[in-house]
Design a protein around this motif. Structure first.
Motif, PDB file in Angstrom:
ATOM      1  N   VAL A 683       0.845  -1.191   0.000  1.00 24.04           N
ATOM      2  CA  VAL A 683       0.000   0.000   0.000  1.00 24.04           C
ATOM      3  C   VAL A 683       0.877   1.238   0.000  1.00 24.04           C
ATOM      4  O   VAL A 683       2.079   1.174   0.290  1.00 24.04           O
ATOM      5  N   GLU A 684       0.278   2.395  -0.322  1.00 23.96           N
ATOM      6  CA  GLU A 684       1.019   3.644  -0.286  1.00 23.96           C
ATOM      7  C   GLU A 684       0.259   4.668   0.560  1.00 23.96           C
ATOM      8  O   GLU A 684      -0.932   4.913   0.334  1.00 23.96           O
ATOM      9  N   ARG A 685       0.951   5.242   1.521  1.00 21.12           N
ATOM     10  CA  ARG A 685       0.373   6.322   2.320  1.00 21.12           C
ATOM     11  C   ARG A 685       0.576   7.606   1.544  1.00 21.12           C
ATOM     12  O   ARG A 685       1.700   8.093   1.385  1.00 21.12           O
ATOM     13  N   THR A 686      -0.495   8.166   1.045  1.00 24.42           N
ATOM     14  CA  THR A 686      -0.391   9.364   0.205  1.00 24.42           C
ATOM     15  C   THR A 686      -0.659  10.656   0.979  1.00 24.42           C
ATOM     16  O   THR A 686      -0.440  11.739   0.450  1.00 24.42           O
ATOM     17  N   ARG A 687      -1.132  10.532   2.193  1.00 27.99           N
ATOM     18  CA  ARG A 687      -1.313  11.704   3.056  1.00 27.99           C
ATOM     19  C   ARG A 687      -1.130  11.246   4.496  1.00 27.99           C
ATOM     20  O   ARG A 687      -1.685  10.226   4.900  1.00 27.99           O
ATOM     21  N   THR A 688      -0.360  11.981   5.247  1.00 27.20           N
ATOM     22  CA  THR A 688      -0.097  11.632   6.643  1.00 27.20           C
ATOM     23  C   THR A 688      -1.046  12.396   7.550  1.00 27.20           C
ATOM     24  O   THR A 688      -1.273  13.607   7.364  1.00 27.20           O
ATOM     25  N   GLY A 689      -1.627  11.691   8.513  1.00 26.30           N
ATOM     26  CA  GLY A 689      -2.551  12.329   9.445  1.00 26.30           C
ATOM     27  C   GLY A 689      -2.581  11.612  10.773  1.00 26.30           C
ATOM     28  O   GLY A 689      -2.048  10.508  10.926  1.00 26.30           O
ATOM     29  N   GLU A 690      -3.241  12.215  11.760  1.00 26.41           N
ATOM     30  CA  GLU A 690      -3.262  11.684  13.119  1.00 26.41           C
ATOM     31  C   GLU A 690      -4.655  11.274  13.593  1.00 26.41           C
ATOM     32  O   GLU A 690      -4.775  10.523  14.555  1.00 26.41           O
ATOM     33  N   ASP A 691      -5.714  11.741  12.892  1.00 23.28           N
ATOM     34  CA  ASP A 691      -7.061  11.608  13.453  1.00 23.28           C
ATOM     35  C   ASP A 691      -7.849  10.408  12.923  1.00 23.28           C
ATOM     36  O   ASP A 691      -8.628   9.801  13.670  1.00 23.28           O
ATOM     37  N   ILE A 692      -7.701  10.072  11.659  1.00 20.69           N
ATOM     38  CA  ILE A 692      -8.492   8.986  11.072  1.00 20.69           C
ATOM     39  C   ILE A 692      -7.739   8.422   9.859  1.00 20.69           C
ATOM     40  O   ILE A 692      -7.053   9.164   9.139  1.00 20.69           O
ATOM     41  N   THR A 693      -7.843   7.122   9.689  1.00 25.08           N
ATOM     42  CA  THR A 693      -7.238   6.464   8.529  1.00 25.08           C
ATOM     43  C   THR A 693      -8.327   6.208   7.493  1.00 25.08           C
ATOM     44  O   THR A 693      -9.341   5.552   7.787  1.00 25.08           O
ATOM     45  N   MET A 694      -8.130   6.738   6.288  1.00 25.39           N
ATOM     46  CA  MET A 694      -9.086   6.527   5.197  1.00 25.39           C
ATOM     47  C   MET A 694      -8.415   5.632   4.142  1.00 25.39           C
ATOM     48  O   MET A 694      -7.340   5.960   3.624  1.00 25.39           O
ATOM     49  N   ILE A 695      -9.080   4.507   3.831  1.00 30.45           N
ATOM     50  CA  ILE A 695      -8.543   3.487   2.920  1.00 30.45           C
ATOM     51  C   ILE A 695      -9.338   3.518   1.624  1.00 30.45           C
ATOM     52  O   ILE A 695     -10.581   3.494   1.638  1.00 30.45           O
ATOM     53  N   THR A 696      -8.660   3.527   0.480  1.00 40.61           N
ATOM     54  CA  THR A 696      -9.358   3.511  -0.798  1.00 40.61           C
ATOM     55  C   THR A 696      -8.429   3.023  -1.893  1.00 40.61           C
ATOM     56  O   THR A 696      -7.292   2.598  -1.632  1.00 40.61           O
ATOM     57  N   TYR A 697      -8.903   3.093  -3.141  1.00 43.59           N
ATOM     58  CA  TYR A 697      -8.083   2.690  -4.286  1.00 43.59           C
ATOM     59  C   TYR A 697      -8.700   3.257  -5.563  1.00 43.59           C
ATOM     60  O   TYR A 697      -9.850   3.699  -5.581  1.00 43.59           O
ATOM     61  N   GLY A 698      -7.930   3.235  -6.654  1.00 41.14           N
ATOM     62  CA  GLY A 698      -8.430   3.632  -7.956  1.00 41.14           C
ATOM     63  C   GLY A 698      -8.864   5.090  -7.998  1.00 41.14           C
ATOM     64  O   GLY A 698      -8.341   5.953  -7.288  1.00 41.14           O
ATOM     65  N   SER A 699      -9.852   5.378  -8.839  1.00 41.20           N
ATOM     66  CA  SER A 699     -10.308   6.756  -9.032  1.00 41.20           C
ATOM     67  C   SER A 699     -10.876   7.384  -7.773  1.00 41.20           C
ATOM     68  O   SER A 699     -10.859   8.608  -7.614  1.00 41.20           O
ATOM     69  N   THR A 700     -11.397   6.561  -6.873  1.00 43.09           N
ATOM     70  CA  THR A 700     -11.993   7.099  -5.650  1.00 43.09           C
ATOM     71  C   THR A 700     -10.953   7.810  -4.794  1.00 43.09           C
ATOM     72  O   THR A 700     -11.300   8.667  -3.966  1.00 43.09           O
ATOM     73  N   TRP A 701      -9.682   7.476  -5.012  1.00 41.47           N
ATOM     74  CA  TRP A 701      -8.605   8.145  -4.266  1.00 41.47           C
ATOM     75  C   TRP A 701      -8.674   9.664  -4.447  1.00 41.47           C
ATOM     76  O   TRP A 701      -8.440  10.413  -3.486  1.00 41.47           O
ATOM     77  N   ARG A 702      -9.020  10.125  -5.631  1.00 38.66           N
ATOM     78  CA  ARG A 702      -9.076  11.569  -5.867  1.00 38.66           C
ATOM     79  C   ARG A 702     -10.218  12.208  -5.077  1.00 38.66           C
ATOM     80  O   ARG A 702     -10.111  13.339  -4.589  1.00 38.66           O
ATOM     81  N   ILE A 703     -11.338  11.485  -4.976  1.00 40.63           N
ATOM     82  CA  ILE A 703     -12.472  11.984  -4.180  1.00 40.63           C
ATOM     83  C   ILE A 703     -12.075  12.076  -2.708  1.00 40.63           C
ATOM     84  O   ILE A 703     -12.367  13.063  -2.016  1.00 40.63           O
ATOM     85  N   VAL A 704     -11.407  11.025  -2.241  1.00 42.34           N
ATOM     86  CA  VAL A 704     -10.978  10.986  -0.838  1.00 42.34           C
ATOM     87  C   VAL A 704      -9.973  12.099  -0.553  1.00 42.34           C
ATOM     88  O   VAL A 704     -10.032  12.758   0.497  1.00 42.34           O
TER      89      VAL A 704
END
Length: 816
Positions: A683-704
């Motif tokens: 997997v690739e962590r494309t944004r680092t954060g502390e509050d919540i982990t959001m998991i996705t793939y494909g085109s939905t990544w842009r929405i997320v």
């Protein structure tokens, strides 16, 4: 007259004087009798409980003996479960190994086709050595692994044959690929039953073979029934050959050579296969041999008796027209006149009777050897458990209730001798004893625990290994190579793909790319624009609209050492090929226990298009049908290109789903084209954060990602993980590392509820123990249960949106 100068089979390539002819006939009769006895005893073994299921090749012996005469080293078979006589004739199947498969012996030394994984009479040869690397395939006779699904052997037949044409035309591969082909001189032999020609896969393959003009010899074994259903319910014409006539080649048009021959006529069959071999091998014209008047002496299989559905007249006809009986009568009536007074015979009644007796005895002995070899390891583990149970009984002599039950289990193990012990029966008792001793503490109990754990793991390996490649090129072993950029100059995503495919075609001279609209126009999204002109129609080419056989071509070509990328234009068109992907490609390495592979790459596109078709992310079905195939879901075209680079370096089959709305999105163009690699299963962590982990793939990544920006304005720090690879999934368990920090989990997916999101949750919660770190219940956002409707409004209200994500995260955060 010198009869040694007489041609008994009049052909330039297969020449026999009388002595050689006689020897050939007698040897064929012996093998026919051995094969028939194998079928008869095999059926008995099923009915007496030693085996689970039986399906045999009785009635098809004579044509298979003659087909084997023209099958050469380097040739390939793609057949079905009636071809035991052929496999014996070419020397790759013994009676003992046949029974080892019938008993499901999980030892490759005993059952080299599949180590007991495939059903009986499903044949194949080993293309790979024990390390998963290719053997020299032109030095052996080859059979691709059989499939039970009727006509499913047909699509790959195309690729097996087309490879010969490609090797003949791509002369630059002659040195680098000489273990796969001898200048394209190989023929692909297919076999199919008469009823199975009703399947669409048969007609799709036939049409494609006629268009491609490739060296196929396809035999149709016609015994006039498909299980209990006669031919008149299978197809419209009375005769299969008449039905196929439209494909017959003529002086004006290319097509298929079609020959009809009686299945009991030894000489006619031999001449027919010699003729077919000349046409296919020298002219590269596909040939169909319709073999008629065959019988099925024991019915379809052990699951049913043919007396239930065949008339008395039909059963009597089958007895009188049995192929071996006809062959025997022909041998006894054969006369070769030397002069007016003297003649030569092949054999007399007593001689053939002796062969019959010897065949029966030989098969019986080989069957018992196979059974003894199958039972030996089972008795070994049974005796090991008995020894441990005896010690437990002695150590717990004071605990009468324990002694009583252990004594009972010991007696059960002894009784298994009468009912054929199985590994299952041994392990069940060993584990029941452990239930009994759950609260006890003793060294001998620990010994039993250790034995169960060790042996259970060994047996699971016997039955569950080799789902993916084990070679040094296995995808999981390939490390990441990052793209390198000169500057920030950006191009359309399709340009990234095009330039990368260009480089791959240069780096890999055995790479072929094909599918609908792939050649001349460079695919519907122009990812291959101009490449056919540059590399030629042999390497980049169009196909007809026929997804199952496009995939089949890829499988066969990959089996023969070429590297095909096959394009299935849109993700919903995968459904046309799903059965072949699942029943053949996905389980190929598994069902042969690492004996065969087909590293074909399937390219398709889906995700955020607006509309019922071509869109969405139906991954739940795909990932559950396709275990054994890598399923890769890149978020952009640089990632997709990196996957293609990785896959061509490796040897696993894969499905790559490109984002339909990504071809016009601007991306930076790497300068190390063809060389950078997207890692598989990482997997690739494309944004680092502390509050919540959001998991996705494909085109939905842009929405997320857009939603994360909005949440950031509300002081909510989101971490985004792009899965990238669904099969395999997060091999380094990086998602749970994120949860250890954020303690909250949101999965965003375009699939239906309970589809891929359920799979992702199971992986995170159960396999990674992610629930340990959650302060709130895990949440999923998915598409609605229906397919996406047409138009932007329909898309907005049926798929995850930025607002859906923001609102759900706010709810999660406020609940804490």
């Amino acid at each position: 007259m010198n009869y040694n100068n007489k041609k008994f089979i009049d052909d330039d390539e297969l020449y026999f004087d009388f002595d050689s002819f006689k020897k050939m006939v007698i040897n064929d009769y012996k093998l026919a009798r051995i094969s028939r006895e194998t079928s008869i005893l095999g059926r008995k073994e099923v009915l007496n409980g030693r085996a689970k299921f039986g399906i045999f090749g009785d009635g098809k012996e004579i044509p298979q003996l003659t087909m084997a005469k023209v099958f050469k080293n380097g040739d390939y078979r793609s057949g079905y479960y009636r071809d035991q006589t052929f496999m014996m004739s070419i020397g790759v199947l013994t009676v003992k190994s046949f029974f080892s498969q019938l008993y499901a012996h999980s030892d490759l030394e005993a059952e080299s086709v599949s180590s007991g994984r495939m059903m009986t009479s499903h044949f194949g040869t080993r293309f790979l050595n024990k390390n998963g690397n290719w053997k020299n395939l032109i030095q052996q006779k080859n059979s691709s692994a059989d499939i039970s699904s009727t006509a499913a052997q047909m699509p790959r037949l195309l690729g097996l044959a087309q490879a010969s044409k490609i090797y003949k035309e791509l002369k630059n591969l002659r040195e680098t690929h000489k273990i796969f082909s001898h200048n394209g001189n190989e023929v692909a032999f297919g076999t199919i039953g008469n009823a199975s020609i009703s399947e669409g896969l048969f007609w799709e393959t036939l049409n494609a073979a006629s268009v491609l003009q490739i060296p196929i010899i396809l035999s149709i074994w016609d015994d006039e029934y498909g299980i209990s259903v006669p031919n008149k319910y299978q197809f419209s014409k009375q005769n299969i050959s008449d039905l196929l006539y439209g494909f017959h080649r003529n002086k004006k048009e290319k097509g298929i050579e079609i020959i009809r021959v009686h299945g009991y006529s030894y000489i006619d069959l031999t001449k027919t296969y010699i003729k077919a071999d000349k046409i296919a091998r020298k002219e590269h014209v596909p040939v169909i041999i319709h073999v008629t008047n065959l019988t099925q002496p024991q019915g379809h299989s052990t699951s049913s008796s043919h007396e239930r559905y065949k008339s008395k007249e039909r059963l009597e006809w089958e007895m009188n027209n049995d192929g071996i009986k006809k062959f025997r009568d022909w041998i006894l009536n054969f006369r070769f006149e030397i002069n007016q007074k003297d003649y030569c015979k092949i054999a007399n009644v007593d001689f053939l009777d002796q062969i019959d007796i010897e065949a029966k005895e030989y098969v019986k002995n080989e069957k018992e050897k196979a059974w003894e070899a199958f039972q030996k390891p089972i008795y070994k583990i049974r005796n090991e458990v008995l020894s441990i149970l005896d010690q437990i009984q002695n150590n717990h002599a004071e605990e009468k209730w324990i002694k009583k039950y252990v004594k009972k289990y010991i007696q059960e193990l002894h009784n298994t001798t009468k009912n054929y012990p199985t590994k299952k029966s041994v392990f069940r008792i060993a584990r029941k004893v452990l239930y009994l001793l759950s609260k006890e503490k003793s060294n001998i109990k620990d010994c039993l625990i250790e034995w169960v754990n060790k042996k259970y793991h060994e047996e699971q390996e016997n039955y569950s290994s080799h789902l993916y490649s084990i070679s040094e090129k296995a995808s999981a072993k390939i490390t990441e190579v990052f793209p390198v950029y000169n500057d920030d100059y950006k191009v359309d995503g399709r340009i990234v793909l095009r330039e990368n495919f260009d480089k791959l075609l240069e780096l890999h001279p055995d790479l072929l790319i094909f599918g609908e609209d792939v050649g001349k126009i460079g695919d519907v999204n122009q990812g291959l624009e101009g490449l056919q002109k540059k590399y030629g129609k042999i390497r980049i080419f169009d196909t007809g609209i026929r997804e199952s056989t496009i995939l089949g071509q890829g499988i066969g070509l990959a089996m023969r050492g070429l590297r095909p990328i096959v394009e299935i234009q849109y993700i919903d068109y995968i459904l046309y090929a799903l059965q072949i992907m699942s029943d053949d490609l996905a389980c190929l390495q598994y069902r042969t226990k690492g004996g065969q592979k087909a590293p074909v790459i399937i390219r398709t596109r889906g995700h955020r298009l607006e509309g019922i078709w071509h869109s969405g992310s139906p991954m739940g079905g795909i990932i559950n049908y396709l275990r054994g195939i890598l399923v890769l879901v890149p978020r952009n075209m640089v990632k997709a290109a990196g996957f293609y680079n990785t896959l061509l370096y490796g040897d696993d089959p894969a499905l790559v789903v490109e984002c339909l709305n990504g071809y016009r999105i601007k991306e930076k163009l790497p300068k190390n084209l063809g060389l950078f690699r997207t890692p598989i299963g990482i997997v690739e962590r494309t944004r680092t954060g502390e509050d919540i982990t959001m998991i996705t793939y494909g085109s939905t990544w842009r929405i997320v990602s857009e939603a994360a920006e909005e949440l950031s304005n509300m002081n909510i720090d989101s971490e985004i993980i792009d899965i990238q690879s669904l099969l395999p999934f997060d091999l380094q368990k990086d998602i749970v590392k994120s949860l250890q920090k954020t303690n909250r989990l949101l999965i965003i997916d375009e699939d239906v509820p309970g589809g891929a999101s359920a799979y992702i949750l199971q992986k995170i919660l159960e396999e990674q123990n992610g629930y340990y770190y959650l302060d709130s219940p895990p949440v999923t956002i998915t598409a609605k249960e229906h397919r996406p409707p047409y138009g932007s409004d329909g898309d907005y209200f049926s798929k995850p949106s930025v607002e859906n994500i923001v609102e759900k995260v706010l709810t999660i955060m406020n609940d804490n």
